[in-house]
Design an enzyme around this catalytic site. Structure first.
Site, PDB file in Angstrom:
ATOM      1  CG  ASP A  28      -5.802   0.676   8.090  1.00 40.91           C
ATOM      2  OD1 ASP A  28      -6.016  -0.146   8.998  1.00 40.91           O
ATOM      3  OD2 ASP A  28      -4.718   1.273   7.980  1.00 40.91           O
ATOM      4  CB  THR A  29     -10.313   4.072   9.504  1.00 41.49           C
ATOM      5  OG1 THR A  29      -9.198   4.858   9.060  1.00 41.49           O
ATOM      6  CG2 THR A  29     -10.962   4.741  10.691  1.00 41.49           C
ATOM      7  CG  HIS A  71      -6.500   4.757  -1.718  1.00 45.11           C
ATOM      8  ND1 HIS A  71      -5.333   4.469  -1.078  1.00 45.11           N
ATOM      9  CD2 HIS A  71      -6.457   4.118  -2.903  1.00 45.11           C
ATOM     10  CE1 HIS A  71      -4.597   3.687  -1.851  1.00 45.11           C
ATOM     11  NE2 HIS A  71      -5.251   3.462  -2.982  1.00 45.11           N
ATOM     12  N   GLY A  72      -9.229   5.566   1.383  1.00 50.83           N
ATOM     13  CA  GLY A  72      -9.912   6.323   2.433  1.00 50.83           C
ATOM     14  C   GLY A  72     -11.383   5.970   2.467  1.00 50.83           C
ATOM     15  CB  SER A  73     -13.247   3.509   0.806  1.00 52.90           C
ATOM     16  OG  SER A  73     -13.065   4.402  -0.262  1.00 52.90           O
ATOM     17  CG  ASP A 120      -1.986   0.977   1.283  1.00 47.79           C
ATOM     18  OD1 ASP A 120      -2.342   1.487   0.201  1.00 47.79           O
ATOM     19  OD2 ASP A 120      -2.529   1.243   2.381  1.00 47.79           O
ATOM     20  CG  HIS A 121      -0.511   4.956   0.089  1.00 46.10           C
ATOM     21  ND1 HIS A 121      -0.854   5.931  -0.823  1.00 46.10           N
ATOM     22  CD2 HIS A 121      -1.671   4.615   0.696  1.00 46.10           C
ATOM     23  CE1 HIS A 121      -2.146   6.172  -0.753  1.00 46.10           C
ATOM     24  NE2 HIS A 121      -2.684   5.379   0.146  1.00 46.10           N
ATOM     25  CG  ASP A 148       0.643   7.932  -3.513  1.00 45.90           C
ATOM     26  OD1 ASP A 148       0.524   8.715  -4.479  1.00 45.90           O
ATOM     27  OD2 ASP A 148       0.203   8.179  -2.378  1.00 45.90           O
TER      28      ASP A 148
END
Ligand SMILES: [Zn+2]
Length: 350
Positions: free
Chosen positions: A268-269, A223-225, A83-84, A105
């Site tokens: 992730d969160t 991302h950030g989903s 990731d990234h 990225d």
């Protein structure tokens, strides 16, 4: 089953019209939670590790833990994804370790903070694609800049500063040949994504739909989903946590994305919140306990429950036996022959 190509997982997801969750891991319990969910729901799965995770767990531990998952569950196709990645060297080291997929990225410079120019992004991503495809490894790129910061990686901000331009996304796909493309549509890393339930003014699903129309052969990545559900926030806060009220990406928006070319969804969160809430609850209710297993077992179960739910919501559930995983060598041959070329000018002509 050996680890499989993420490209194949995503191609199959496109055929089946579903999305595949990419869940971040840092330790054994998280890998076990994902595998238990994959077995429970019969899902193919992407396990991903950030640079921070590779540092925390150490590369060899992480690699062998994921190999153990593949050994114990030969029926589950597993892609192992960086990731990234912040540079060519990070991606190369992941490939040397055995990752079957990397994210370059290049939207940020190698410091992981400063937005890069379009030309810098094209150049570094193209270099990673050339190196990776020769080895049968999948590449995800990013165009536009996501908001927030995770694991020390990110430009910060709300995510609305550098929304992906569809024209640039097309040019980027053409010049790099990436398999998958992360786009910026207003989402952010971390728990604090939106200050209220997001609408079209902050979550640009119309941009995503436009990009998919123009780039039907490139798998889109959200991302950030994490959805940052209120019940998970409440458990953390009920047992002594101090999270501020916040909103994530509603599952129905992700499902709209999946109907419009989104094949990989990074989560992730939500898993962090599920595990932290479970651990807090045990320690709050039983301050006399000190055996790690007393709180890690419920934490692992809480993550499994969340991952299973997402696998069903993304539609990947039930699909793990749909296809025979190709070897990485076969995938490399597919890239060499041009069969797996995603560049719009070529893929469109097929
Ligand atoms: Zn991300």
């Amino acid at each position: 089953m050996p680890l499989v190509s993420m490209r194949q997982l995503l191609d199959e997801a496109a055929k089946g019209g579903y999305g595949v969750g990419a869940f971040n891991v840092n330790d054994m319990e998280q890998i076990q939670a994902i595998m238990a969910a994959a077995v429970e729901t019969k899902s193919p799965v992407i396990i991903q590790a950030s640079r921070g995770a590779r540092q925390f767990a150490q590369d060899r531990y992480l690699y062998h833990l994921i190999l153990a998952a593949a050994e114990l569950h030969p029926e589950v196709p597993i892609a192992m994804h960086q990731d990234h990645g912040n540079s060519f060297e990070t991606c190369k080291s992941a490939m040397e370790l055995g990752f079957t997929s990397v994210m370059m990225d290049g939207s940020l410079q190698a410091d992981g903070k400063t937005p890069a120019s379009f030309e810098e992004n094209v150049e570094v991503t193209r270099r990673v694609v050339d190196y990776a495809h020769e080895r049968g490894v999948t590449v995800e790129g990013e165009i536009g800049v996501l908001g927030g910061i995770e694991d020390g990686h990110g430009a910060g901000g709300t995510g609305l500063e550098h929304i992906t331009e569809p024209d640039q996304a097309v040019e980027f796909a053409e010049r790099t040949g990436v398999d998958a493309l992360a786009i910026a549509i207003g989402t952010s890393h971390g728990a604090y994504k939106f200050t209220k339930k997001p609408d079209g003014s902050v979550l640009k699903m119309d941009v995503l739909i436009e990009i998919h129309k123009r780039l039907p052969h490139t798998h889109l990545v959200m991302h950030g989903s994490s959805s940052v559900p209120k019940d998970l926030q409440d458990i953390v806060n009920q047992y002594g946590g101090k999270l501020k009220e916040t909103w994530g990406v509603p599952v129905e928006e992700i499902q709209l994305g999946i109907r419009n070319g989104v094949r990989k969804i990074n989560v992730d969160t939500d898993n962090r919140l599920a595990m932290t809430g479970a651990i807090r609850k045990v320690l709050w209710e039983h301050p006399e306990k000190f055996d790690l297993r007393d709180y890690m077992k419920p934490a692992r179960e809480a993550m499994q429950k969340l991952v299973s739910q997402r696998m069903r919501e993304f539609g990947q559930a039930g699909h793990f036996g749909d296809y025979k995983p190709a070897s990485i060598e076969e995938i490399a041959a597919g890239y060499r022959s041009g069969k797996l070329d995603t560049r719009p000018s070529l893929a469109g002509a097929r």
